[in-house]
Design a protein around this motif. Structure first.
Motif, PDB file in Angstrom:
ATOM      1  N   ASN A 187     -39.962   4.025 -18.530  1.00  0.00           N
ATOM      2  CA  ASN A 187     -38.951   5.077 -18.598  1.00  0.00           C
ATOM      3  C   ASN A 187     -38.665   5.435 -20.061  1.00  0.00           C
ATOM      4  O   ASN A 187     -38.210   4.589 -20.834  1.00  0.00           O
ATOM      5  CB  ASN A 187     -37.663   4.591 -17.914  1.00  0.00           C
ATOM      6  N   PRO A 188     -38.912   6.687 -20.467  1.00  0.00           N
ATOM      7  CA  PRO A 188     -38.692   7.061 -21.866  1.00  0.00           C
ATOM      8  C   PRO A 188     -37.233   7.352 -22.208  1.00  0.00           C
ATOM      9  O   PRO A 188     -36.921   7.632 -23.364  1.00  0.00           O
ATOM     10  CB  PRO A 188     -39.543   8.330 -22.013  1.00  0.00           C
ATOM     11  N   GLY A 189     -36.344   7.272 -21.222  1.00  0.00           N
ATOM     12  CA  GLY A 189     -34.941   7.605 -21.443  1.00  0.00           C
ATOM     13  C   GLY A 189     -34.246   6.787 -22.521  1.00  0.00           C
ATOM     14  O   GLY A 189     -33.612   7.361 -23.424  1.00  0.00           O
ATOM     15  N   PRO A 190     -34.326   5.440 -22.486  1.00  0.00           N
ATOM     16  CA  PRO A 190     -33.640   4.663 -23.529  1.00  0.00           C
ATOM     17  C   PRO A 190     -34.105   5.009 -24.940  1.00  0.00           C
ATOM     18  O   PRO A 190     -33.280   5.160 -25.857  1.00  0.00           O
ATOM     19  CB  PRO A 190     -33.998   3.214 -23.152  1.00  0.00           C
ATOM     20  N   GLY A 191     -35.408   5.139 -25.133  1.00  0.00           N
ATOM     21  CA  GLY A 191     -35.909   5.498 -26.459  1.00  0.00           C
ATOM     22  C   GLY A 191     -35.459   6.878 -26.892  1.00  0.00           C
ATOM     23  O   GLY A 191     -35.106   7.105 -28.052  1.00  0.00           O
ATOM     24  N   LEU A 192     -35.454   7.827 -25.944  1.00  0.00           N
ATOM     25  CA  LEU A 192     -35.007   9.186 -26.256  1.00  0.00           C
ATOM     26  C   LEU A 192     -33.538   9.176 -26.657  1.00  0.00           C
ATOM     27  O   LEU A 192     -33.137   9.864 -27.608  1.00  0.00           O
ATOM     28  CB  LEU A 192     -35.226  10.089 -25.040  1.00  0.00           C
ATOM     29  N   GLY A 197     -38.663  14.401 -35.251  1.00  0.00           N
ATOM     30  CA  GLY A 197     -40.109  14.373 -35.066  1.00  0.00           C
ATOM     31  C   GLY A 197     -40.538  13.217 -34.182  1.00  0.00           C
ATOM     32  O   GLY A 197     -41.471  13.332 -33.382  1.00  0.00           O
ATOM     33  N   ALA A 198     -39.831  12.100 -34.316  1.00  0.00           N
ATOM     34  CA  ALA A 198     -40.148  10.930 -33.497  1.00  0.00           C
ATOM     35  C   ALA A 198     -39.877  11.209 -32.017  1.00  0.00           C
ATOM     36  O   ALA A 198     -40.538  10.641 -31.142  1.00  0.00           O
ATOM     37  CB  ALA A 198     -39.338   9.726 -33.960  1.00  0.00           C
ATOM     38  N   ILE A 199     -38.912  12.070 -31.736  1.00  0.00           N
ATOM     39  CA  ILE A 199     -38.600  12.422 -30.343  1.00  0.00           C
ATOM     40  C   ILE A 199     -39.818  13.032 -29.660  1.00  0.00           C
ATOM     41  O   ILE A 199     -40.153  12.693 -28.514  1.00  0.00           O
ATOM     42  CB  ILE A 199     -37.401  13.393 -30.293  1.00  0.00           C
ATOM     43  N   ILE A 200     -40.507  13.932 -30.345  1.00  0.00           N
ATOM     44  CA  ILE A 200     -41.678  14.576 -29.764  1.00  0.00           C
ATOM     45  C   ILE A 200     -42.777  13.559 -29.500  1.00  0.00           C
ATOM     46  O   ILE A 200     -43.392  13.537 -28.431  1.00  0.00           O
ATOM     47  CB  ILE A 200     -42.186  15.692 -30.713  1.00  0.00           C
ATOM     48  N   HIS A 231     -42.468  10.355 -29.087  1.00  0.00           N
ATOM     49  CA  HIS A 231     -42.047   9.404 -28.056  1.00  0.00           C
ATOM     50  C   HIS A 231     -42.030  10.032 -26.667  1.00  0.00           C
ATOM     51  O   HIS A 231     -42.662   9.522 -25.729  1.00  0.00           O
ATOM     52  CB  HIS A 231     -40.648   8.880 -28.398  1.00  0.00           C
ATOM     53  N   PHE A 232     -41.324  11.136 -26.523  1.00  0.00           N
ATOM     54  CA  PHE A 232     -41.067  11.697 -25.194  1.00  0.00           C
ATOM     55  C   PHE A 232     -42.287  12.412 -24.622  1.00  0.00           C
ATOM     56  O   PHE A 232     -42.610  12.253 -23.435  1.00  0.00           O
ATOM     57  CB  PHE A 232     -39.880  12.659 -25.270  1.00  0.00           C
ATOM     58  N   LEU A 233     -42.978  13.181 -25.444  1.00  0.00           N
ATOM     59  CA  LEU A 233     -44.142  13.923 -24.963  1.00  0.00           C
ATOM     60  C   LEU A 233     -45.442  13.150 -25.177  1.00  0.00           C
ATOM     61  O   LEU A 233     -46.336  13.188 -24.334  1.00  0.00           O
ATOM     62  CB  LEU A 233     -44.220  15.282 -25.655  1.00  0.00           C
ATOM     63  N   GLY A 234     -45.545  12.471 -26.307  1.00  0.00           N
ATOM     64  CA  GLY A 234     -46.758  11.719 -26.596  1.00  0.00           C
ATOM     65  C   GLY A 234     -46.818  10.377 -25.901  1.00  0.00           C
ATOM     66  O   GLY A 234     -47.893   9.812 -25.719  1.00  0.00           O
ATOM     67  N   GLY A 235     -45.660   9.839 -25.530  1.00  0.00           N
ATOM     68  CA  GLY A 235     -45.622   8.571 -24.810  1.00  0.00           C
ATOM     69  C   GLY A 235     -45.790   7.342 -25.680  1.00  0.00           C
ATOM     70  O   GLY A 235     -46.012   6.244 -25.170  1.00  0.00           O
ATOM     71  N   ILE A 236     -45.675   7.481 -27.001  1.00  0.00           N
ATOM     72  CA  ILE A 236     -45.798   6.333 -27.900  1.00  0.00           C
ATOM     73  C   ILE A 236     -44.398   5.743 -28.105  1.00  0.00           C
ATOM     74  O   ILE A 236     -43.658   6.146 -29.009  1.00  0.00           O
ATOM     75  CB  ILE A 236     -46.431   6.743 -29.240  1.00  0.00           C
ATOM     76  N   HIS A 237     -44.027   4.793 -27.275  1.00  0.00           N
ATOM     77  CA  HIS A 237     -42.680   4.237 -27.327  1.00  0.00           C
ATOM     78  C   HIS A 237     -42.442   3.416 -28.589  1.00  0.00           C
ATOM     79  O   HIS A 237     -41.294   3.254 -29.019  1.00  0.00           O
ATOM     80  CB  HIS A 237     -42.423   3.375 -26.093  1.00  0.00           C
ATOM     81  N   GLU A 238     -43.509   2.885 -29.202  1.00  0.00           N
ATOM     82  CA  GLU A 238     -43.332   2.065 -30.397  1.00  0.00           C
ATOM     83  C   GLU A 238     -42.618   2.809 -31.513  1.00  0.00           C
ATOM     84  O   GLU A 238     -42.062   2.184 -32.419  1.00  0.00           O
ATOM     85  CB  GLU A 238     -44.690   1.585 -30.923  1.00  0.00           C
ATOM     86  N   ILE A 239     -42.600   4.139 -31.440  1.00  0.00           N
ATOM     87  CA  ILE A 239     -42.020   4.936 -32.514  1.00  0.00           C
ATOM     88  C   ILE A 239     -40.518   4.695 -32.655  1.00  0.00           C
ATOM     89  O   ILE A 239     -39.958   4.829 -33.745  1.00  0.00           O
ATOM     90  CB  ILE A 239     -42.310   6.443 -32.275  1.00  0.00           C
ATOM     91  N   ILE A 250     -28.708   9.604 -21.439  1.00  0.00           N
ATOM     92  CA  ILE A 250     -27.287   9.864 -21.708  1.00  0.00           C
ATOM     93  C   ILE A 250     -26.550   8.569 -22.027  1.00  0.00           C
ATOM     94  O   ILE A 250     -25.791   8.485 -23.005  1.00  0.00           O
ATOM     95  CB  ILE A 250     -26.634  10.581 -20.503  1.00  0.00           C
ATOM     96  N   VAL A 251     -26.741   7.548 -21.197  1.00  0.00           N
ATOM     97  CA  VAL A 251     -26.043   6.280 -21.409  1.00  0.00           C
ATOM     98  C   VAL A 251     -26.440   5.663 -22.743  1.00  0.00           C
ATOM     99  O   VAL A 251     -25.577   5.202 -23.512  1.00  0.00           O
ATOM    100  CB  VAL A 251     -26.336   5.299 -20.246  1.00  0.00           C
ATOM    101  N   THR A 252     -27.719   5.652 -23.045  1.00  0.00           N
ATOM    102  CA  THR A 252     -28.179   5.089 -24.318  1.00  0.00           C
ATOM    103  C   THR A 252     -27.615   5.879 -25.490  1.00  0.00           C
ATOM    104  O   THR A 252     -27.157   5.293 -26.485  1.00  0.00           O
ATOM    105  CB  THR A 252     -29.713   5.094 -24.396  1.00  0.00           C
ATOM    106  N   PHE A 253     -27.648   7.198 -25.383  1.00  0.00           N
ATOM    107  CA  PHE A 253     -27.138   8.051 -26.460  1.00  0.00           C
ATOM    108  C   PHE A 253     -25.658   7.791 -26.724  1.00  0.00           C
ATOM    109  O   PHE A 253     -25.232   7.664 -27.889  1.00  0.00           O
ATOM    110  CB  PHE A 253     -27.354   9.519 -26.099  1.00  0.00           C
ATOM    111  N   LEU A 254     -24.868   7.712 -25.685  1.00  0.00           N
ATOM    112  CA  LEU A 254     -23.421   7.526 -25.863  1.00  0.00           C
ATOM    113  C   LEU A 254     -23.111   6.191 -26.534  1.00  0.00           C
ATOM    114  O   LEU A 254     -22.304   6.121 -27.470  1.00  0.00           O
ATOM    115  CB  LEU A 254     -22.716   7.614 -24.505  1.00  0.00           C
ATOM    116  N   ILE A 255     -23.729   5.126 -26.070  1.00  0.00           N
ATOM    117  CA  ILE A 255     -23.461   3.803 -26.654  1.00  0.00           C
ATOM    118  C   ILE A 255     -24.004   3.723 -28.075  1.00  0.00           C
ATOM    119  O   ILE A 255     -23.333   3.213 -28.984  1.00  0.00           O
ATOM    120  CB  ILE A 255     -24.071   2.697 -25.774  1.00  0.00           C
ATOM    121  N   ALA A 256     -25.216   4.235 -28.290  1.00  0.00           N
ATOM    122  CA  ALA A 256     -25.793   4.219 -29.636  1.00  0.00           C
ATOM    123  C   ALA A 256     -24.971   5.056 -30.606  1.00  0.00           C
ATOM    124  O   ALA A 256     -24.816   4.696 -31.781  1.00  0.00           O
ATOM    125  CB  ALA A 256     -27.233   4.730 -29.588  1.00  0.00           C
TER     126      ALA A 256
END
Length: 502
Positions: free
Chosen positions: A238-243, A263-266, A268-276, A342-348
């Motif tokens: 699930n890419p949600g937490p990283g996003l 830039g990392a969002i693109i 991560h979310f579209l490229g699927g490289i979560h390590e970013i 949303i949850v990750t964004f709010l807490i972060a």
């Protein structure tokens, strides 16, 4: 050649060992992901509930039609591919062949699919073949080498197939049943979201591929074959937490972290490289709370909607996830990504805002690199990078006469396909803009390092493993493959070396 202190080696020993074992497990699965994806598409299209009967092409899914390929693929082809890959990792082609033979015995004896059995028997059989060959190495009479090699592999494969049939097959069948019961218990009791407490922190320590492909994928494939989908494919992917983390840094971050996050969002979310996004979490360990909460929210959402994927999503791009989403799961899967974000964004955001004043002061003082990585990632001429390239401490790095000419640079990461490929692309562009020629920049998995590289660039949490794999190379640690000041230092040092050799 760079050196590592004893203290550093010891402190990272356990982490490196866990990473290496996890990489070995995922290494058997990842090269075969295309076969898993193909099986997922075939399953979606050629099952009786698929689209072809509605189009008047029902003969394709009838017994004897193309749909008949689904069962043999998951029961025979996929486990045998995994076994062959595991065998090759231990003892090359010879190990792959013997591992495949041994796994066939377990497959025939199994009541379910032998993914876990293949991950055991493939490497084990190859290891035994390697030891057996060592017994008579350089002792075979000239002219009999091929005869001995062929028959020894065939006889060992035959014996291990019997062992697989009578022991490994039944044992793995029992083990898989118990694991399935445990997973079902977590689903029935609603406790499955708690797995995020383990999964999310492990991901940012670069165990993401090991968890997803080494553990969750084999179990998820069993469920997918029985029910047509599995929630387990979404626990890590699930890419949600990283996003959510990257969005929070885009809004409330400071300096380089804020500037690189969009830039990392693109990627991560579209490229699927979560390590970013891992370095952003490592920058502030408190952010672990945000990704755990976001991950648990995503799992809970999929649990409520009963949603899942037909096969693994690799890489973990939203595009790959939607392509593998079961036909009745789109609402749940999409909501799980949105709510996890949303949850990750709010807490972060709360965590970042609470430390924003301190971060701004650190940025103004020029200490952002140390704050991001908690390592010696300092900017400027006096750095460990230049010292490493010169084969001397940083203080002596300004002497170009001691520098070793760098013509082969390798970016290495866990799988060798995601973040390292991105870093290699960035450095290649920098070298091209600087007019530097004659330097090759490639990417590969740490496990595949051969020691031939002049310079190896890795994320700081993977450098210890890279040094063990390629001890004679010079090593550079970076905090962020996408935007590291050390790239400019490498370019500058290579330029200086080129000038001194003219």
């Amino acid at each position: 050649m760079t050196t590592t202190s004893t203290t550093s080696t010891q402190s990272g020993g356990a982490r490196v060992a866990v990473q290496r074992f996890g990489t070995f497990l995922s290494g058997m699965i990842m090269p075969n992901i295309p076969a898993l994806i193909a099986w997922g598409f075939i399953t979606a299209l050629f099952i009786p509930e698929g689209p072809f009967p509605l189009m008047g092409l029902g003969f394709l899914v009838e017994e004897g039609g193309f749909g008949s390929i689904i069962g043999p693929m998951i029961h025979y082809l996929l486990p045998l591919l995994i076994a062959n890959t595991g065998g090759r990792m231990v003892y090359g082609q010879r190990g792959g062949v013997v591992g495949t033979i041994a796994t066939m015995g377990a497959i025939v004896a199994a009541e379910n699919h032998m993914f876990i059995g293949a991950m055991i028997l493939g490497p084990l059989a190859a290891y035994l073949m390697k030891k057996l060959d060592g017994l008579w190495e350089n002792k075979i009479k000239a002219g009999f080498e091929m005869l001995v090699n062929m028959f020894s592999a065939g006889i060992l494969g035959f014996l291990l197939a019997i062992v697989g049939f009578f022991t490994i097959g039944p044992a793995v069948t029992w083990l898989t049943a118990r694991i399935g019961e445990a997973v079902q218990f977590l689903v029935d009791t609603g406790l499955l979201p708690l797995t995020s407490i383990i999964i999310e922190p492990a991901k940012v320590l670069f165990l993401n591929n090991a968890i997803n492909h080494g553990v969750l994928t084999p179990i998820g494939l069993e469920q997918a074959d029985e029910t047509g989908k599995s929630i387990l494919f979404l626990l890590e992917a699930n890419p949600g937490p990283g996003l959510g983390i990257l969005l929070a840094f885009s809004v409330f971050g400071v300096g380089m972290a804020k500037g690189s996050a969009p830039g990392a969002i693109i990627v991560h979310f579209l490229g699927g490289i979560h390590e970013i996004y891992f370095p952003y979490v490592l920058m502030k360990p408190m952010l672990i709370l945000a990704v755990v909460a976001g991950g648990a929210t995503g799992v809970a959402t999929n649990l409520i909607f009963g949603s899942g994927l037909r096969s693994p999503a690799a890489p973990g791009s939203i595009i790959a996830i939607l392509l593998q989403t079961a036909s009745d799961s789109f609402v749940g899967v999409i909501l799980s990504v949105i709510l996890a974000t949303i949850v990750t964004f709010l807490i972060a955001s709360v965590i970042l805002k609470a430390s924003r004043k301190r971060d701004l002061e650190a940025e103004n003082a020029g200490d952002l690199s140390a704050a991001i990585a908690k390592t010696q990632a300092n900017k400027g001429k006096e750095s460990s990078v230049l010292g490493g390239l010169a084969g001397a401490p940083a203080a002596a790095s300004g002497d170009p006469q001691t520098a070793r000419l760098v013509s082969n640079i390798v970016f290495a990461c866990d799988a060798g396909m995601g973040s390292s490929a991105m870093g290699a692309s960035v450095l290649r562009n920098k070298l091209k803009k600087a007019g530097v020629e004659g330097v090759t920049v490639t990417n590969q998995a740490i496990a595949n390092l051969t020691g031939e590289a002049d310079l190896v660039i890795t994320h700081k949490d993977l450098t210890d493993r890279a040094k063990q794999q390629s001890p004679n190379s010079q090593h550079v640690s970076v905090d962020n493959f996408m935007n590291s000041p050390k790239y400019d230092e490498v370019v500058g040092q290579v330029q200086n070396q080129k000038e001194t050799t003219k």
